[in-house]
Design a protein around this motif. Sequence first.
Motif, PDB file in Angstrom:
ATOM      1  N   UNK A 445       0.964  -1.168  -0.034  1.00 31.25           N
ATOM      2  CA  UNK A 445      -0.007   0.008   0.145  1.00 31.25           C
ATOM      3  C   UNK A 445       0.683   1.217   0.088  1.00 31.25           C
ATOM      4  N   UNK A 446       1.973   1.252   0.809  1.00 33.16           N
ATOM      5  CA  UNK A 446       2.729   2.413   0.689  1.00 33.16           C
ATOM      6  C   UNK A 446       3.397   2.777  -0.697  1.00 33.16           C
ATOM      7  N   UNK A 447       3.745   1.453  -1.350  1.00 34.57           N
ATOM      8  CA  UNK A 447       4.580   1.530  -2.601  1.00 34.57           C
ATOM      9  C   UNK A 447       3.328   2.262  -3.568  1.00 34.57           C
ATOM     10  N   UNK A 448       2.149   1.959  -3.692  1.00 36.27           N
ATOM     11  CA  UNK A 448       1.026   2.461  -4.472  1.00 36.27           C
ATOM     12  C   UNK A 448       0.774   3.968  -4.033  1.00 36.27           C
ATOM     13  N   UNK A 449       0.821   4.082  -2.845  1.00 35.38           N
ATOM     14  CA  UNK A 449       0.740   5.555  -2.346  1.00 35.38           C
ATOM     15  C   UNK A 449       1.958   6.583  -3.013  1.00 35.38           C
ATOM     16  N   UNK A 450       2.995   6.036  -3.146  1.00 33.95           N
ATOM     17  CA  UNK A 450       4.155   6.637  -3.691  1.00 33.95           C
ATOM     18  C   UNK A 450       3.927   7.059  -5.218  1.00 33.95           C
ATOM     19  N   UNK A 451       3.466   5.633  -5.568  1.00 35.09           N
ATOM     20  CA  UNK A 451       3.247   5.869  -7.326  1.00 35.09           C
ATOM     21  C   UNK A 451       2.129   6.961  -7.454  1.00 35.09           C
ATOM     22  N   UNK A 452       0.881   6.957  -6.699  1.00 36.83           N
ATOM     23  CA  UNK A 452      -0.063   7.795  -6.829  1.00 36.83           C
ATOM     24  C   UNK A 452       0.492   9.159  -6.701  1.00 36.83           C
ATOM     25  N   UNK A 477       2.223  14.755   2.841  1.00 42.30           N
ATOM     26  CA  UNK A 477       1.616  13.813   3.986  1.00 42.30           C
ATOM     27  C   UNK A 477       1.653  12.470   3.539  1.00 42.30           C
ATOM     28  N   UNK A 478       1.156  12.148   2.376  1.00 38.63           N
ATOM     29  CA  UNK A 478       1.409  10.886   1.982  1.00 38.63           C
ATOM     30  C   UNK A 478       2.719  10.044   1.739  1.00 38.63           C
ATOM     31  N   UNK A 479       3.573  11.017   1.360  1.00 36.51           N
ATOM     32  CA  UNK A 479       4.993  10.471   1.360  1.00 36.51           C
ATOM     33  C   UNK A 479       5.528  10.057   2.783  1.00 36.51           C
ATOM     34  N   UNK A 480       5.399  11.238   3.759  1.00 38.33           N
ATOM     35  CA  UNK A 480       5.717  10.749   5.078  1.00 38.33           C
ATOM     36  C   UNK A 480       4.871   9.652   5.854  1.00 38.33           C
ATOM     37  N   UNK A 482       4.057   6.952   3.956  1.00 41.45           N
ATOM     38  CA  UNK A 482       4.611   5.843   3.305  1.00 41.45           C
ATOM     39  C   UNK A 482       6.004   5.455   3.901  1.00 41.45           C
ATOM     40  N   UNK A 483       6.652   6.585   4.358  1.00 38.62           N
ATOM     41  CA  UNK A 483       7.803   6.165   5.064  1.00 38.62           C
ATOM     42  C   UNK A 483       7.778   5.602   6.540  1.00 38.62           C
ATOM     43  N   UNK A 484       6.781   6.264   7.265  1.00 31.01           N
ATOM     44  CA  UNK A 484       6.252   5.606   8.561  1.00 31.01           C
ATOM     45  C   UNK A 484       5.979   4.394   8.496  1.00 31.01           C
ATOM     46  N   UNK A 485       4.975   3.840   7.484  1.00 33.70           N
ATOM     47  CA  UNK A 485       4.609   2.619   7.211  1.00 33.70           C
ATOM     48  C   UNK A 485       5.657   1.601   7.061  1.00 33.70           C
ATOM     49  N   UNK A 486       6.429   1.923   6.033  1.00 35.66           N
ATOM     50  CA  UNK A 486       7.685   1.233   5.853  1.00 35.66           C
ATOM     51  C   UNK A 486       8.772   0.914   6.914  1.00 35.66           C
ATOM     52  N   UNK A 502      11.960   1.794   0.861  1.00 32.45           N
ATOM     53  CA  UNK A 502      11.467   2.968   0.802  1.00 32.45           C
ATOM     54  C   UNK A 502      12.352   3.921   1.216  1.00 32.45           C
ATOM     55  N   UNK A 503      13.264   3.815   2.117  1.00 35.64           N
ATOM     56  CA  UNK A 503      14.130   4.873   2.454  1.00 35.64           C
ATOM     57  C   UNK A 503      14.915   5.780   1.365  1.00 35.64           C
ATOM     58  N   UNK A 504      15.484   4.961   0.451  1.00 37.04           N
ATOM     59  CA  UNK A 504      16.207   5.638  -0.550  1.00 37.04           C
ATOM     60  C   UNK A 504      15.192   6.433  -1.476  1.00 37.04           C
ATOM     61  N   UNK A 505      14.065   6.104  -1.809  1.00 36.14           N
ATOM     62  CA  UNK A 505      13.005   6.762  -2.766  1.00 36.14           C
ATOM     63  C   UNK A 505      12.252   7.806  -2.204  1.00 36.14           C
ATOM     64  N   UNK A 506      11.880   7.993  -0.898  1.00 33.17           N
ATOM     65  CA  UNK A 506      10.992   8.732  -0.397  1.00 33.17           C
ATOM     66  C   UNK A 506      11.427  10.167  -0.626  1.00 33.17           C
ATOM     67  N   UNK A 507      12.871  10.527  -0.560  1.00 31.69           N
ATOM     68  CA  UNK A 507      13.333  11.729  -0.448  1.00 31.69           C
ATOM     69  C   UNK A 507      13.174  12.305  -2.131  1.00 31.69           C
TER      70      UNK A 507
END
Length: 781
Positions: A445-452, A477-480, A482-486, A502-507
Amino acid sequence: MNRTVERYGVWLRSTVVLLCGALGLVGADASDVPAALSLLAPAALASGVRLRALRRPLPPAVLWTLDAAVVTLMGLAQPVLGGEGANAMVEVAVGISVIAFQFEWATRPVAGVALAVVGGVACVLGDLLSSPAHGPDVVPLVRMLIQVGLSRAGYLIVRARARAADRSAAERAALRREADVAAARRATEREYLATLHDTASATLLMVFQGDSRDWSWLPSRARQDLEALSAMPGFETGSVDLSALLRCVPEGEGQARVRLTTHIEGPLAMPSGPGLAIFNGVREAVANVSRHAGVREAELRAWKGEANGVVVELSDGGRGFDPGSVPVRRRGISGSIVGRMRSVGGTASITSHPGAGTRVRWCWPDRDRAPRTGDGEQDTGATGVPCPPRTPAQHTAAVRFIRGQLLYGSQLVALLICLVWQFTISLRRLVAHQDVYHPAWAQTAAFVCLVAVAVTGGAHLLRGRRIPPGVRGWCLGSVLAASAVSAYTLPPGHATGPADWAFGVVGWHALFLLADLRVRVYAAFLGAHIGINAAAVVWHGAPTAAEAAVLGIATVGSCGLQLAIGVLMTHLLHDTAPAAGSAAAREEELRTRERIHEHLQSDHKERYRALTATTVPLLVGLGHGVLSPHDEEVRLRCGVEGARMRRLFAEGDAVADPLLNELRACVEVAEHQGVTVSLAVRGRPGEVPVEIRRELIDPVAVTLGRTRSAARVTVVWTPGAVRVSVVGVDCADAHDTGAAAAPSHSRAADPHVSVVRTRRGESVWAEASWSRSVSSGVDLP
């Protein structure tokens, strides 16, 4: 931009090498530190030399050798340090180095690729030496290859936007340059015509009218007129003291002398362009007092106005006149007084009533020594060439445009990295470690959220729109989240490891969203992202020193690189863009000045060449006593030249029928001499080029200037031709006294214009015709 990214690459790589080297030593065993220092110390020294080379350049071969030495030594440090920390340190240090090489050697891509190959070979060699029983790990090499490709693609994208900004700025600058050149040429043309009106035209018409029996003043005035016509209008430089100039205003001689009472508050320092414009305007106004006021006294006052400006006023108690009734073709007021001041950014006003005297006032406001006119023209200022400087608004618009292009390119790069990284490295890690996550659906779900988030932001970017604040807030907010969920669904010990996708792609997602803001905003987001992951690590259990070193190296390799890219973007947008705009403005101003200088010189030569055949010989003869103003032939020649000049003055009038307007200017000269002139027009007027108008009107001007009693001028418009004819009665050209004389045909300078002259008794008939196309749309009524 190339200089910026090169410096950025050197500083980024050197900083990462020092940090990773220090963290590698922290995580190493005490027995391995001396051997590690023997490799890391030369790498740090080479980085320091490379930094110093930014100020004192070295040969490219030396620089390339230093860069190759750094990655080689870092790669060989892996077997010396040993352990998981050594692998992470080398991967981060060499990986970021090969990324930075694409910026350091941006203009030499072959050198950058060669250094990337050296870095890859060093990593493979170090891996083999540290684990001889196992083959090389290809995953870091593939990841390194992707990073090199993304860095090179990112540079090419930003460079393409920078080049697009350069091309667009050059096109806009060319348009502005043409407009500035045209404005300067118009201003100089007006000054030239005003000078011609005040000097040669006035002198020749006075000789033509024979209104003076004492011609002792004529030789010196004719010589002064020659000097004025040969000077280059618009090339006055420096500043002048207007009070000193006004004390030199000529009062005239003999019966034409005007006694000036002066009240001048000096000194009145000002740029020479406006100063000379006021001086020449005052000189013409004094001449008008002598000719028309009916008095021989006037008062001249000058003082400093508001905001360090200058005000000059000339008043007399003469017969006065109605300024509104003066025809536009009379150039003494409109050209020599009002027009001169308008061309230098000042104003001139005339207040007069019949029987109440006349007052002329000149005002020049000192707007930071850079006065602008209503139509965008500019005084010469202190540089010597009339060139409108770029206003702050124009400079701001240029910088904003360059910044917009660089921002768009930077956002495209960030979006590209987001998508490529997420659908290659992150997706592989997510799929390969589904059995590790607890629960796995949360990671998905976190991955899909970042795609969105990437799709939403990319949709706005590709449509050329800025991301609305509300959408940006939701995406951040969605990116943060996703970071927390991961972070919190990873098992203990897997943070920043192979399972942490997720750690390297969120930024990169945050960089794409925050690229247009200051870097401190992005740094705050990265701090929150790192804080969330650090809290998750502590929540699972406090790490050891070696584990903390590995986490620190991973943080430097991902978030540190992302922050460095954010700093580079900020530098490009807020430092490089203004510097580029200023440099472009300076280059544009220099080119504009050169272009104006070239055109003004060409225009002046062309004007003087046109005067050389007719006006200059007359002034030379009158100035040196070869020609006598008592000679009727000389006076008639002066009348012809005066009529030609009046037609020239009328060229710039904004009227519906320029041909008729210029004919009337010639007619007025003859009427002032007592000639009765009738003017008839047949047909519907159309457009005639200025060069053709000159050819059509010149025979009329010559005949009118030599006619003593009466003349009839006719203009006939037909679908295929325009004919201008004149019949002069009692004309000085009529030397033959026979019943008729054969017509003489001649061709003008334009091949489509023909001229026919016929003398009959005391009359002369001349006709000039222009054959034109039917497409002009005129016909007889």
